[in-house]
Design a protein around this motif. Structure first.
Motif: not given
Length: 911
Positions: A193-205
């Motif tokens: 599986v491929g990704f255009s973006a891989f974003v980990s947002v954490g607590s979304m401050l």
């Protein structure tokens, strides 16, 4: 004079958007870069330099001259080039000061890897507030804190501490769980599986779901968007972005926490029934987001929705060479909300021509075990062309005479021919692998088990059904320009209740408010003595009901406060005294303030339903509809929805319930007036939106029969004195902005109304476009456009079904004084440019109404909307030959400048 043109809203967005600093940086500073093994600062720097993506990397470490062989700087201010992105991997306590340094240096984006914020308690939350306050001073955007980082596989950027980069692909992945992200990365490489973006947002401050959905919605590499969600954050921003993007790019959500462990204390049945996860489901439905239950489902749906068209309906045709797998697929299909297609007689006859005599003659279509590629292919071709079929599933099991690879090759040409999804289940081992590879290359998703494939189709239909509800044109209100608004009269009743220090309205007060909003209620007379009760009953006729009137007790039946089916005066007097005694015994004498007397409504020939509203901590007011009566909690038949509603959304909400079938009539019974019930729900929604002091409403039961809709009992709860106006919860979806409705008179004395556009205006816009000349069309769109293209439903829905937070369209609406027919004579539009305080305007006036001052008035009103909505600058493009529009812009105060490259005149104004 021509008043067309003045804006090219469909133009490309600016080359650099605010989040480009994070996703496409030209320079990156790694704050906390180090050579310490196992540290995030080392892992981030190593990932950035070992995956070149065209940016210059600057390690920031005050104690080292270089890190990993690259020159280091003591702080961001010392970096010789302007920095786009700062990645912060230092202890939490240092982050506020570092963000201040970045702001002073002009950095526009940051990814805060550091942990130790809200997840550790109040001190960490205080640190977050400091970070956000300092970032906003420079309009810096922040992802995190406590996150894995950001990756853009197509460019090669890996601004994270993940040990491996993902493959490039078409899935935009956004997640709140760093631990899950690591597992997904490992899984994705195994599953290719491929990704255009891989974003980990954490607590979304700062940067939240809405920002990221918007960004990936504009990203050409992203075909579908996947979210792993633990909390919603800014609900309105999420819903606003999702609603706009989901139509063109599927949004699939895996949401943790389906159960609501914390029971909520509520004053009404409705409040007790509304659960946060149910609200979330309703919110997802409202904006076309698809929720699934597992990681595998997430990527299955992302894959299939990016390759195959969404089904127009739930009907699946199954072509199989073995009966058992067809039955398994059927069970899974129906269980998950799909339906087995019933092929038309023409399709059956066409299949008869080439299928063996013993074929099933129904769906699933069993082509038998000796089917070759040609037989398989013809069956699929016939069913794909049948209007009674919305999608196809082919199931192949290895048989002695069946060549899986040849069958796959025959089916490839049907992959995207008929505008219907085509799925395949190739069962077996090595023998079927070449065939599945062929199908996958052709864009036909394959599954190893028939139930899994059928469930995927059912989920596709759920996604399609939700989206259809967004853009199905609702019916128009009987008179949407009525001047006699109930808002102020209802507000006065609520204000009087609150002035008395009360939070509970009596039944009579509650019914009075409902009546103001055109929700019919059974007449009720409040009395203080037994003789008054008897007199009131005689006035109504027999039988009657006697119910407690109290400003403190919510559930009358809990204290013996209800007596039904009273047929004479003595029974009424006895009921009055019995209610008084019972209330005093259960709650005390101060809780009895007389009774309400009302005629009985006999339940024969009708259905009792529940209508209500309560508050959700994240989404604000929520509507409830379902089966009513005494056993509401036991039956548990309800659906939730978010206000505001229109008639389409009201019907979709009712369709979620089992009681909906009874409302339509069963066993020969006549249907309830469903159109009237839809309108009632819309008016109830208007009440909830317009009266924010209301905390909960419980209408139970609402009696619905073929000849009437009437409320038998109602209760309204308002917010207590500790709540102030600025603290009142707002709706998650912005309601119709009626404050932008104005009367206006043309130069020739015609009376018009300038108001925001509505979804119901689509038919009026069809007629409006018929009044436009080719010259007007060219001036507005900068090229010729056929009438049929301009009035296509798919196009007009995007114009009429707008999100008022993102753009505002004002229409000039005139009612013919003789015929009562309404016409749209002009449209002015203001579209915000995402991530900025700027907006673009556009204007179009009917040829028959030009030269009467409407264009100038529409433009003035559009500009005032911009000021009210905190837009800083408005701009638009005008063709040089459109001299009339240029004259209007100049008169109103726009600054005009000729753009030689584009051949247009730029009109700009600071607000």
């Amino acid at each position: 004079m021509n008043r067309s043109g003045g804006g090219r809203i469909d133009a490309e967005p600016e080359a650099r958007r605010p989040l480009d600093a994070i996703f496409a940086p030209r320079t990156v500073a790694v704050v906390g870069a180090t050579e310490k093994a196992g540290s995030p600062g080392r892992a981030v720097l190593w990932n950035l330099i070992s995956n070149p993506f065209g940016a210059t990397i600057f390690p920031i470490n005050p104690n080292r001259r270089n890190v990993l062989g690259i020159k280091a700087y003591k702080d961001v201010a010392s970096v010789p080039d302007p920095v786009d992105l700062a990645i912060v991997a230092t202890p939490a306590a240092t982050v506020p000061g570092l963000i201040s340094e970045c702001v002073d240096a002009g950095v526009k984006g940051a990814v805060v890897i550091s942990a130790g914020f809200r997840e550790v308690g109040p001190d960490g939350l205080r640190l977050e507030h400091e970070v956000l306050e300092r970032a906003r001073r420079g309009r810096m955007r922040i992802i995190g804190p406590n996150c894995l980082g950001v990756m853009r596989p197509h460019s090669g950027m890996n601004a994270s501490f993940a040990p491996r980069s993902p493959r490039a692909g078409s899935v935009g992945y956004i997640s709140q769980s760093g631990a899950l992200d690591m597992a997904v990365l490992d899984w994705s490489r195994k599953e290719n599986v491929g990704f255009s973006a891989f974003v980990s947002v954490g607590s979304m401050l700062d940067v939240g779901w809405g920002d990221l959905i918007d960004y990936l919605g504009d990203d050409p590499h992203t075909k579908s968007i996947v979210l792993y969600m633990e909390s919603i954050g800014d609900a309105r921003a999420f819903l606003s972005a999702s609603r706009e993007v989901a139509l063109t790019k599927p949004i699939i959500v895996l949401k943790a926490g389906r159960t609501d462990a914390a029971a909520r204390v509520a004053a009404t049945h409705t409040g007790a029934l509304v659960g946060s996860d149910e609200v979330l489901e309703a919110a997802f439905r409202r904006v076309g987001v698809l929720r699934v239950d597992s990681i595998a489902d997430v990527f299955d749906m992302a894959d299939v929705l990016s390759k195959q068209p969404r089904p127009r309906g739930p009907r699946l045709a199954i072509v199989t060479n073995a009966g058992g797998p067809g039955v398994l697929a059927t069970d899974a299909l129906v269980e998950h909300g799909g339906a087995l297609a019933e092929p038309s007689p023409d399709a059956i006859r066409a299949l008869d021509l080439f299928l063996p005599e013993g074929w099933s003659r129904e769906n699933p279509v069993d082509v038998l075990s000796d089917a070759d590629a040609e037989r398989f292919g013809k069956a699929v071709e016939v069913l794909a062309g049948d209007d009674a079929v919305d999608g196809l599933l082919t199931i192949l099991t290895p048989q002695a005479v069946t060549d899986p690879t040849a069958v796959a090759g025959r089916l490839r040409k049907h992959a995207k021919v008929f505008g219907k999804p085509v799925l395949a289940c190739w069962m077996g081992g090595e023998s079927i692998e070449p065939g599945t590879a062929l199908l996958n290359e052709a864009g036909v998703p394959t599954y190893p088990h028939p139930d899994a494939a059928a469930r995927v189709f059912a989920l596709m239909w759920r996604s399609s059904y939700n989206l259809q509800g967004l853009y199905e044109t609702p019916t128009r209100p009987a008179d949407d320009a009525a001047a006699d608004s109930p808002r102020e009269r209802a507000e006065a009743i609520l204000a009087a209740v609150r002035a008395e220090g009360r939070t509970i309205l009596t039944e009579a007060e509650s019914k009075r408010i409902l009546t103001l909003y055109d929700v019919a209620t059974v007449p009720t007379t409040v009395v203080q003595t037994a003789d008054e009760a008897a007199t009131a009953a005689e006035g109504f006729g027999w039988p009657v009901a006697v119910k407690l009137n109290s400003t403190t007790i919510t559930h009358k039946s809990d204290v013996g406060g209800v007596r039904l089916n009273l047929y004479d005066a003595d029974a009424v007097r006895g009921a009055f005294r019995a209610v008084e005694r019972s209330v005093e015994a259960h709650a005390g004498p101060g809780h009895f303030q007389g009774v309400g007397v009302q005629p009985m409504v006999q339940p024969e020939g009708g259905v009792e339903v529940l209508l209500g509203s309560s508050l959700d901590p994240e989404f604000g007011p929520v509507l409830l509809f379902g089966a009513g009566g005494r056993h509401v909690e036991v039956l548990g038949d309800r659906a939730l929805g978010l206000p505001p509603l229109n008639t389409t959304l009201a019907r979709r909400m009712m369709e979620q319930t089992r009681i909906f079938a009874a409302l339509k009539g069963v066993r020969g019974q006549t249907s309830v007036d469903m159109a009237a019930l839809e309108r009632l729900l819309v008016r109830f929604s208007d009440l909830v939106v317009e009266q924010p002091w209301i905390k909960e409403i419980d209408v139970n039961p609402l009696f619905a029969s073929p000849d009437r809709l009437i409320v038998l009992d109602a209760r309204i709860i308002v917010h207590g004195p500790v709540i102030h106006a600025q603290d009142l919860p707002r709706t998650a979806i912005r309601p119709y902005p009626s404050q932008y409705t104005f009367p206006w008179t043309s130069k020739k004395g015609e009376a018009l109304t300038i108001r925001p556009i509505r979804p119901e205006d689509e038919p009026l816009l069809v007629d409006f476009h018929a009044t436009l000349s080719e010259r007007s069309v060219s001036f507005r769109y900068f090229h010729a456009m056929k009438y049929s293209t301009r009035v296509a439903h798919e196009r007009l829905t995007r114009i009429c079904f707008i999100d008022y937070d993102r753009e505002m369209a004002l229409v000039a609406d005139r009612k013919d004084p003789e015929t009562g027919e309404r016409k749209v004579l002009g449209v002015g539009r203001l579209s915000k440019i995402r991530g900025t305080d700027e907006a673009e305007f556009a204007l179009l006036v009917s040829d028959q109404f030009q030269g009467r001052g409407l264009g100038s008035e529409l433009l003035r009103r559009v500009l005032q909307v911009g000021r009210d909505e905190h837009v800083g600058r408005v701009r638009g493009d005008v063709l040089p030959e459109n001299v009339e529009m240029l004259r209007v812009c100049e008169k109103i105060g726009f600054r005009l400048a000729r753009d030689i490259d584009d051949g247009v005149v730029r009109a700009e104004m600071e607000l």
